[in-house]
Design a protein around this motif. Structure first.
Motif, PDB file in Angstrom:
ATOM      1  N   MET A 120      33.450  53.256  52.705  1.00  0.00           N
ATOM      2  CA  MET A 120      34.428  53.413  51.612  1.00  0.00           C
ATOM      3  C   MET A 120      35.076  52.049  51.338  1.00  0.00           C
ATOM      4  O   MET A 120      35.461  51.333  52.266  1.00  0.00           O
ATOM      5  CB  MET A 120      35.494  54.453  51.995  1.00  0.00           C
ATOM      6  N   THR A 121      35.143  51.715  50.061  1.00  0.00           N
ATOM      7  CA  THR A 121      35.528  50.347  49.669  1.00  0.00           C
ATOM      8  C   THR A 121      36.558  50.386  48.543  1.00  0.00           C
ATOM      9  O   THR A 121      36.296  50.979  47.489  1.00  0.00           O
ATOM     10  CB  THR A 121      34.275  49.585  49.174  1.00  0.00           C
ATOM     11  N   ALA A 122      37.693  49.749  48.770  1.00  0.00           N
ATOM     12  CA  ALA A 122      38.701  49.593  47.704  1.00  0.00           C
ATOM     13  C   ALA A 122      38.208  48.442  46.812  1.00  0.00           C
ATOM     14  O   ALA A 122      38.462  47.269  47.086  1.00  0.00           O
ATOM     15  CB  ALA A 122      40.061  49.299  48.314  1.00  0.00           C
ATOM     16  N   ARG A 123      37.452  48.819  45.764  1.00  0.00           N
ATOM     17  CA  ARG A 123      36.717  47.795  45.003  1.00  0.00           C
ATOM     18  C   ARG A 123      37.649  46.835  44.280  1.00  0.00           C
ATOM     19  O   ARG A 123      37.374  45.637  44.184  1.00  0.00           O
ATOM     20  CB  ARG A 123      35.778  48.471  44.001  1.00  0.00           C
ATOM     21  N   ASP A 124      38.758  47.352  43.754  1.00  0.00           N
ATOM     22  CA  ASP A 124      39.700  46.469  43.045  1.00  0.00           C
ATOM     23  C   ASP A 124      40.273  45.421  44.003  1.00  0.00           C
ATOM     24  O   ASP A 124      40.425  44.245  43.653  1.00  0.00           O
ATOM     25  CB  ASP A 124      40.817  47.277  42.360  1.00  0.00           C
ATOM     26  N   VAL A 125      40.538  45.858  45.233  1.00  0.00           N
ATOM     27  CA  VAL A 125      41.104  44.945  46.242  1.00  0.00           C
ATOM     28  C   VAL A 125      40.024  43.943  46.663  1.00  0.00           C
ATOM     29  O   VAL A 125      40.283  42.740  46.800  1.00  0.00           O
ATOM     30  CB  VAL A 125      41.624  45.757  47.450  1.00  0.00           C
ATOM     31  N   GLN A 126      38.797  44.435  46.838  1.00  0.00           N
ATOM     32  CA  GLN A 126      37.693  43.540  47.216  1.00  0.00           C
ATOM     33  C   GLN A 126      37.487  42.474  46.130  1.00  0.00           C
ATOM     34  O   GLN A 126      37.289  41.294  46.447  1.00  0.00           O
ATOM     35  CB  GLN A 126      36.404  44.329  47.428  1.00  0.00           C
ATOM     36  N   ASP A 127      37.538  42.891  44.857  1.00  0.00           N
ATOM     37  CA  ASP A 127      37.345  41.916  43.762  1.00  0.00           C
ATOM     38  C   ASP A 127      38.405  40.820  43.824  1.00  0.00           C
ATOM     39  O   ASP A 127      38.104  39.638  43.654  1.00  0.00           O
ATOM     40  CB  ASP A 127      37.391  42.619  42.397  1.00  0.00           C
ATOM     41  N   LYS A 128      39.658  41.233  44.096  1.00  0.00           N
ATOM     42  CA  LYS A 128      40.743  40.233  44.197  1.00  0.00           C
ATOM     43  C   LYS A 128      40.518  39.314  45.394  1.00  0.00           C
ATOM     44  O   LYS A 128      40.722  38.104  45.306  1.00  0.00           O
ATOM     45  CB  LYS A 128      42.103  40.923  44.321  1.00  0.00           C
ATOM     46  N   CYS A 129      40.092  39.890  46.527  1.00  0.00           N
ATOM     47  CA  CYS A 129      39.822  39.071  47.729  1.00  0.00           C
ATOM     48  C   CYS A 129      38.729  38.056  47.425  1.00  0.00           C
ATOM     49  O   CYS A 129      38.820  36.887  47.815  1.00  0.00           O
ATOM     50  CB  CYS A 129      39.392  39.947  48.905  1.00  0.00           C
ATOM     51  N   LYS A 130      37.686  38.524  46.703  1.00  0.00           N
ATOM     52  CA  LYS A 130      36.571  37.615  46.376  1.00  0.00           C
ATOM     53  C   LYS A 130      37.065  36.462  45.508  1.00  0.00           C
ATOM     54  O   LYS A 130      36.729  35.307  45.752  1.00  0.00           O
ATOM     55  CB  LYS A 130      35.470  38.389  45.649  1.00  0.00           C
ATOM     56  N   GLU A 131      37.873  36.797  44.495  1.00  0.00           N
ATOM     57  CA  GLU A 131      38.414  35.765  43.580  1.00  0.00           C
ATOM     58  C   GLU A 131      39.187  34.703  44.349  1.00  0.00           C
ATOM     59  O   GLU A 131      39.100  33.524  44.070  1.00  0.00           O
ATOM     60  CB  GLU A 131      39.427  36.424  42.636  1.00  0.00           C
ATOM     61  N   LYS A 132      39.990  35.194  45.330  1.00  0.00           N
ATOM     62  CA  LYS A 132      40.881  34.282  46.057  1.00  0.00           C
ATOM     63  C   LYS A 132      40.224  33.699  47.308  1.00  0.00           C
ATOM     64  O   LYS A 132      40.874  32.959  48.049  1.00  0.00           O
ATOM     65  CB  LYS A 132      42.140  35.036  46.482  1.00  0.00           C
ATOM     66  N   GLY A 133      38.992  34.080  47.596  1.00  0.00           N
ATOM     67  CA  GLY A 133      38.308  33.582  48.798  1.00  0.00           C
ATOM     68  C   GLY A 133      38.906  34.141  50.078  1.00  0.00           C
ATOM     69  O   GLY A 133      38.839  33.503  51.137  1.00  0.00           O
ATOM     70  N   LEU A 134      39.496  35.346  49.988  1.00  0.00           N
ATOM     71  CA  LEU A 134      40.121  35.965  51.169  1.00  0.00           C
ATOM     72  C   LEU A 134      39.162  36.958  51.830  1.00  0.00           C
ATOM     73  O   LEU A 134      38.247  37.467  51.181  1.00  0.00           O
ATOM     74  CB  LEU A 134      41.404  36.703  50.745  1.00  0.00           C
ATOM     75  N   PRO A 135      39.382  37.265  53.117  1.00  0.00           N
ATOM     76  CA  PRO A 135      38.504  38.247  53.778  1.00  0.00           C
ATOM     77  C   PRO A 135      38.671  39.649  53.176  1.00  0.00           C
ATOM     78  O   PRO A 135      39.661  39.931  52.498  1.00  0.00           O
ATOM     79  CB  PRO A 135      38.956  38.212  55.237  1.00  0.00           C
ATOM     80  N   TRP A 136      37.706  40.519  53.453  1.00  0.00           N
ATOM     81  CA  TRP A 136      37.645  41.848  52.826  1.00  0.00           C
ATOM     82  C   TRP A 136      38.361  42.936  53.628  1.00  0.00           C
ATOM     83  O   TRP A 136      38.173  44.127  53.365  1.00  0.00           O
ATOM     84  CB  TRP A 136      36.178  42.277  52.662  1.00  0.00           C
ATOM     85  N   THR A 137      39.153  42.555  54.604  1.00  0.00           N
ATOM     86  CA  THR A 137      39.738  43.540  55.531  1.00  0.00           C
ATOM     87  C   THR A 137      40.478  44.675  54.804  1.00  0.00           C
ATOM     88  O   THR A 137      40.257  45.851  55.097  1.00  0.00           O
ATOM     89  CB  THR A 137      40.689  42.824  56.516  1.00  0.00           C
ATOM     90  N   LEU A 138      41.343  44.328  53.856  1.00  0.00           N
ATOM     91  CA  LEU A 138      42.117  45.376  53.166  1.00  0.00           C
ATOM     92  C   LEU A 138      41.205  46.303  52.364  1.00  0.00           C
ATOM     93  O   LEU A 138      41.504  47.480  52.171  1.00  0.00           O
ATOM     94  CB  LEU A 138      43.147  44.756  52.217  1.00  0.00           C
TER      95      LEU A 138
END
Ligand SMILES: CC(=O)CC(=O)C(=O)O
Ligand SMILES: [Mg+2]
Length: 221
Positions: free
Chosen positions: A101-119
């Motif tokens: 299960m993946t919080a896709r909106d949060v993952q997209d923001k993490c990707k944009e900012k170069g942050l890990p996908w933990t949240l």
């Protein structure tokens, strides 16, 4: 069948690692406009991510776009480091059907900012799992149809033959970086068709006629 000091049929109770492989199906990498990888993409979920049938998947309060990803899980029965591809299947105790299960909106923001996908990936209930499937119930783990329906409508269907990196390759690759232990679970990536679920949806998923499972989606109270 290899002997095991404890009963691995309840592998989720062992509190071991959940190692996830991303973008292992080219069609899924393309649907999210990601490059098809030349090396496995790895991330982790904590054991608190496990949820079993009968309990709901809880939507994280900070996401408005929770996606399902149906995946074949590989349960490790014998730990090791630097495992060769030739010996890799000796370390497999069995399988499970899993959802990443993946919080896709949060993952997209993490990707944009170069942050890990933990949240996006590691919240409580982000890893629904089926009952354990003994190794001898699956003749060829690289030729299985996995599918997922939401409220009876088919969303995902794929064959594990389309995996870019095979199970022996993944076990060998991962074990050079992270020691594998009895009870670890490897999620092998999702085929195409990932999409949103909302409160009160029912997800049903299966592997051929081998296993199926159902999970309700609920909001955090
Ligand atoms: C882009 C992803 O979320 C990767 C992933 O988890 C997958 O299964 O592919
Ligand atoms: Mg996934």
């Amino acid at each position: 069948m290899m002997s095991s000091p404890k009963n691995l049929s309840k592998f989720w109770e062992w509190g071991r690692k959940i190692i996830c492989v991303g973008r292992n199906y080219a069609e899924h990498a393309k649907e999210l406009k990601n490059a098809v990888p030349t090396e496995p993409v790895l991330f982790l979920k904590p054991p608190t991510a496990y949820v079993k049938e009968g309990s709901p998947v809880i939507m994280p309060y900070y996401s408005n776009n929770l996606h399902h990803e149906v995946e074949l899980g590989v349960v490790i029965g014998k730990g090791g480091r630097n495992i060769s591809q030739a010996c890799a299947m000796e370390h497999v105790h069995g399988y499970a059907l899993c959802l990443d299960m993946t919080a896709r909106d949060v993952q997209d923001k993490c990707k944009e900012k170069g942050l890990p996908w933990t949240l996006a990936k590691a919240f409580d209930t982000s890893c629904p799992v089926s009952d354990f499937i003994p190794k001898d119930k699956i003749q060829d783990p690289h030729n299985l149809n996995i599918w997922l329906k939401v409220n009876d409508s088919l969303r995902q269907e794929g064959n594990t033959s389309a995996m870019i990196f095979s199970i022996p390759f993944l076990i060998s690759y991962i074990s050079k970086i992270i020691s594998l232990e009895e009870g670890d679970l490897i999620l092998t990536g999702t085929p195409k068709g990932v999409a949103s679920v909302k409160e009160d949806d029912e997800m049903m998923a299966g592997i051929d006629n081998i296993i199926s499972m159902k999970f309700k989606v609920e909001k955090q109270s």
